[in-house]
Design an enzyme around this catalytic site. Structure first.
Site, mmCIF file in Angstrom:
data_model
loop_
_atom_site.group_PDB
_atom_site.id
_atom_site.type_symbol
_atom_site.label_atom_id
_atom_site.label_comp_id
_atom_site.label_asym_id
_atom_site.label_seq_id
_atom_site.Cartn_x
_atom_site.Cartn_y
_atom_site.Cartn_z
ATOM 1 N N CYS A 87 20.646 24.744 20.385
ATOM 2 C CA CYS A 87 19.713 25.865 20.306
ATOM 3 C C CYS A 87 20.224 27.063 21.101
ATOM 4 C CB CYS A 87 18.370 25.441 20.869
ATOM 5 S SG CYS A 87 18.534 24.866 22.559
ATOM 6 N N GLU B 102 10.148 24.068 22.843
ATOM 7 C CA GLU B 102 11.494 24.648 22.904
ATOM 8 C C GLU B 102 11.964 24.752 21.463
ATOM 9 O OE1 GLU B 102 12.556 22.506 27.134
ATOM 10 O OE2 GLU B 102 13.859 22.207 25.419
ATOM 11 N N ASN C 118 19.894 17.278 17.239
ATOM 12 C CA ASN C 118 21.186 17.829 17.650
ATOM 13 C C ASN C 118 21.719 17.252 18.954
ATOM 14 O OD1 ASN C 118 19.004 19.273 18.882
ATOM 15 N ND2 ASN C 118 20.486 20.816 19.528
ATOM 16 N N GLU D 242 10.407 23.918 30.879
ATOM 17 C CA GLU D 242 10.566 22.595 31.483
ATOM 18 C C GLU D 242 11.813 22.637 32.351
ATOM 19 O OE1 GLU D 242 9.603 19.079 29.205
ATOM 20 O OE2 GLU D 242 8.557 20.269 27.684
#
Ligand SMILES: NC(=O)c1ccc[n+]([C@@H]2O[C@H](COP(=O)([O-])OP(=O)(O)OC[C@H]3O[C@@H](n4cnc5c(N)ncnc54)[C@H](O)[C@@H]3O)[C@@H](O)[C@H]2O)c1
Ligand SMILES: O=C/C=C/C=C(\O)C(=O)O
Length: 489
Positions: free
Chosen positions: A291, A257, A158, A470
């Site tokens: 996301c 993630e 994405n 992160e």
């Protein structure tokens, strides 16, 4: 569909490997046309990448002085800037995203990622303590951080370059070597980055790219390789659990993630225009394929109708079309397969009694684009937290608008999910903004904004949305292993 002449190659041990098979097609999602062939890395080539990465570490990269590593990160940023439009063109070809977004977000953030981690790593200290002992004696405790080693970097389709460099910059800056497995759907910019890092002076073997798929392909071959010291993965929750299973026997550290089902909460005192602008971005940015995107919008009842009408109007103003045309705001979904998944959720919403306020179908964009995986931006009312389109990640330009009455009810509705990635709170009462943002079971909570990023802050999710953080020092903690030394003085 005729086979393309151009190859997108694997980059292993400092050189582009010669394709040795039919490869797989690189498809432009805007048109559905094949524009290149991608060389799929087999188990042997993945093995060469991992062993080449290990050799690079031992040949000096791991012991390179911090100043040289951070200088290299800055040169990488400069080289990306020098080839900026090449990266933009490559990202648009792979994703069909509008050229304006590719410039302003994807490639711009790649430059920012390298520069931020050059700054963070250059300024990083080490933890140390003077320990008081009985009788007035003392000890000194200090931690030295060493590279994790060979890091598998697995990224989705994405925001390909943004997410790749978000990981590669700190990983390399901390002295690791990386083997990157980009999504099979977006191979181009990870491959171009190999050229740029070589131009910046990165030693052969420190950055490798292996193309392919997940199971029974490069993704699986990489994560099951015994030479991998850690995995940083961004992608779906389902794949994350599979990766975790693969590395569990060797107890390798993972940074995940994953997916999300993010909520926005709009209180009646919110600034309507500001909220509508923010929600138009948070629901429809990157065609809802971020996301962090909002798929659940909880609106205090007094302003529900005005908010819904305003968001419908903004959705209808979005311009779907040629990604290279300056006026285009919204691209296609990544693939026909992904569009089928999103269309299935549109059907589920209808079956659950949703009222479609706008969208809900496939736009007609003319013969040049009708082969692409286009979908109308869609908004629903009439759904509840019990319905699958409100519980499951759809990852498209869709959102459910749901009314609430009280603050406690809004918090309960927003937290009623197994995900825990992001939320946005819209209110002019900042005490309430702080209070509600902190009450969210998420990794990141925005107040009167969305996707506003300080790259030094911890980024990631909880629950089904991931493991670890992160960003800033959080990245240094993942990409290094500390050894604590205690000296009795
Ligand atoms: N939390 C975040 O920061 C974030 C960012 C982007 C995307 N995502 C999530 O990613 C999903 C969409 O991206 P996607 O479809 O590429 O995700 P995906 O999980 O299908 O694939 C992600 C990457 O993993 C690889 N992969 C797949 N199976 C594998 C396996 N068994 N072993 C090793 N690698 C494997 C894929 O080839 C790809 O490179 C959505 O769920 C979205 O929420 C999360
Ligand atoms: O689709 C997911 C977006 C992730 C964004 C980041 O990792 C970031 O902004 O650093």
């Amino acid at each position: 569909m005729t086979q393309s002449a151009r190859w997108i190659r694997n980059f292993v041990d400092g050189e582009f490997a010669e394709p040795d098979g039919p490869g797989f097609p690189a498809i432009d999602p805007a048109t559905g046309a094949e524009f290149a062939r991608v060389h799929e890395a087999g188990r042997e080539l993945v093995h060469r990448a991992v062993t080449g990465a290990r050799a690079a570490l031992h040949d000096g990269w791991a012991d390179t002085p911090v100043g040289e590593r951070t200088a290299l990160l800055r040169r990488a940023a400069d080289r990306i800037e020098a080839r900026f439009e090449e990266f933009v063109a490559a990202e648009v070809a792979d994703t069909g995203k509008p050229v304006t977004q590719a410039r302003e977000l994807d490639v711009a953030r790649a430059v920012a990622n390298f520069r931020t981690f050059a700054d963070v790593i250059a300024a990083a200290g080490q933890e140390s303590f003077v320990t008081d002992l009985p009788g007035g004696a003392r000890a000194l405790n200090y931690a030295v951080r060493k590279p994790l080693g060979v890091v598998a970097v697995i990224v989705p389709w994405n925001l390909p370059l943004l997410l790749l460099t978000w990981k590669v910059a700190p990983a390399l800056g901390c002295g690791n070597a990386v083997v990157v497995k980009p999504s099979d759907q977006t191979p181009s910019t990870a491959t171009l980055l190999a050229e740029v890092l070589a131009e910046a002076g990165l030693p052969a073997g420190a950055y490798n790219v292996v193309h392919g798929f997940g199971a029974d392909s490069a993704g699986q071959f990489l994560t099951e390789h015994p030479g991998i010291d850690g995995v940083t993965f961004t992608g779906s929750t389902a794949t994350g659990t599979q990766v975790m299973r693969t590395v569990a026997p060797r107890v390798r550290p993972v940074s995940f993630e994953l997916g999300g089902k993010n909520a926005a909460i709009v209180f009646e005192d919110a600034d309507l225009e500001e909220t509508l602008a923010g929600l138009t971005r948070s629901v429809f940015a990157n065609t809802g394929q971020v996301c962090l995107c909002t798929e659940r919008v909880y609106v205090q009842r007094a302003v529900f109708d005005d908010l819904a009408a305003g968001l419908v109007e903004r959705a209808r103003e979005l311009r779907l079309g040629d990604p290279l045309a300056e006026g285009t705001t919204t691209g296609p979904l990544i693939s026909q397969e992904h569009r089928r998944k999103v269309l299935d959720y549109l059907a589920l919403a209808e079956q659950a009694g949703a009222k479609t306020l706008t969208g809900g179908g496939i736009p007609e964009l003319g013969p040049q684009l009708d082969g692409g995986s286009w979908l109308e931006p869609t908004l629903w009312t009439g759904l509840t937290n019990k319905d699958r389109p409100v519980r499951e990640e759809i990852f498209g330009p869709v959102a459910a608008l749901i009314p609430f009455d009280t603050e406690d009810e809004a918090i309960a509705l927003a937290n009623d999910t197994e995900y825990g990635l992001a939320s946005s709170i819209w209110t002019e009462d900042l005490r309430r903004g702080h209070r509600v943002a902190q009450a969210m079971h998420v990794g990141m909570s925005w107040v009167n904004t969305w996707f506003l990023r300080d790259l030094r802050s911890p980024f990631g999710g909880m629950g089904l949305s991931g493991i670890g953080r992160e960003g800033g020092a959080s990245s240094l903690h993942f990409y290094t292993e500390p050894t604590n030394v205690c000296v009795r003085l």
